[in-house]
Scaffold this motif. Structure first.
Motif, short mmCIF file in Angstrom:
data_model
loop_
_atom_site.label_atom_id
_atom_site.label_comp_id
_atom_site.label_asym_id
_atom_site.label_seq_id
_atom_site.Cartn_x
_atom_site.Cartn_y
_atom_site.Cartn_z
N VAL A 54 0.83 -1.20 0.00
CA VAL A 54 0.00 0.00 0.00
C VAL A 54 0.87 1.25 0.00
O VAL A 54 0.58 2.21 -0.73
CB VAL A 54 -0.97 -0.02 1.20
CG1 VAL A 54 -1.66 1.31 1.38
CG2 VAL A 54 -1.98 -1.13 1.03
N ILE A 55 1.93 1.25 0.78
CA ILE A 55 2.84 2.39 0.79
C ILE A 55 3.48 2.57 -0.58
O ILE A 55 3.61 3.70 -1.08
CB ILE A 55 3.90 2.23 1.90
CG1 ILE A 55 3.25 2.36 3.27
CG2 ILE A 55 5.02 3.24 1.73
CD1 ILE A 55 4.18 2.02 4.41
N PHE A 58 0.81 4.19 -2.81
CA PHE A 58 0.52 5.58 -2.49
C PHE A 58 1.70 6.49 -2.81
O PHE A 58 1.54 7.53 -3.45
CB PHE A 58 0.14 5.75 -1.01
CG PHE A 58 -1.25 5.31 -0.69
CD1 PHE A 58 -2.22 5.22 -1.66
CD2 PHE A 58 -1.58 4.96 0.60
CE1 PHE A 58 -3.51 4.80 -1.36
CE2 PHE A 58 -2.87 4.55 0.92
CZ PHE A 58 -3.83 4.48 -0.06
N VAL A 59 2.89 6.11 -2.34
CA VAL A 59 4.03 7.00 -2.46
C VAL A 59 4.58 7.02 -3.88
O VAL A 59 4.71 8.09 -4.49
CB VAL A 59 5.14 6.61 -1.45
CG1 VAL A 59 6.40 7.41 -1.69
CG2 VAL A 59 4.65 6.82 -0.04
N GLY A 62 1.28 6.89 -6.65
CA GLY A 62 0.39 8.03 -6.46
C GLY A 62 1.07 9.38 -6.45
O GLY A 62 0.50 10.36 -6.89
#
Length: 167
Positions: A54-55, A58-59, A62
């Motif tokens: 997930v990180i 996102f990072v 995203g």
């Protein structure tokens, strides 16, 4: 099943990595990099580290890719994209790709010799956000702050590079 999924993810990640380097259009290159980052997140899922996946999404997917796309669109890269590809490094690139391909096949052939991660590691010691945050802001505070300063300097540099001279 996991090995088949890993092989699929590895092939897609390798192909998208090659597309990053070989794409003539910088926007296509950034999109191929996004595909490669998604494949890395899939590898994190295979390693039973959903928080890292997930990180990663996102990072990197995203934020970093969006930043790359903004910089590409703000700079005039069309002129550089029309320039001919430098041929003098082609032989070196082919050698590197061949070495990486041999390494990948060696890992596939010798993959059965390695043991699975220990129960201690696969049980997910760092599975909660609280544990990761505590570790990040206690043990790894200095590297975290150094990374923050480097990103801030890169952002200021991008703004300075894209600013138009007036006067």
């Amino acid at each position: 099943m996991e090995q088949a999924f890993f092989l699929f993810v590895a092939v897609v990640a390798t192909a998208s990595g090659l597309a990053v380097v070989l794409a003539r259009n910088p926007i296509h290159s950034a999109l191929a990099l996004m595909v490669c980052f998604v494949q890395v997140a899939a590898v994190f899922l295979l390693l039973r580290a959903p928080l890292l996946a997930v990180i990663q999404m996102f990072v990197y997917v995203g934020a970093v890719i969006i930043l790359f796309l903004f910089v590409i669109m703000m700079l005039d890269v069309r002129k550089q994209a029309r320039m001919p590809f430098v041929k003098r490094w082609s032989a070196f690139a082919v050698v590197i790709v061949a070495v990486l391909a041999l390494e990948m096949f060696a890992l596939l052939l010798l993959g059965g010799q390695w043991q699975a991660p220990s129960q201690e590691l696969s049980s997910g010691q760092m599975s909660s956000v609280r544990e990761v945050g505590t570790s990040l802001f206690t043990e790894f505070l200095f590297p975290f702050e150094v990374a923050s300063v480097i990103l801030l300097v890169a952002l200021v540099g991008a703004i300075i590079l894209t600013r138009k001279e007036t006067g």
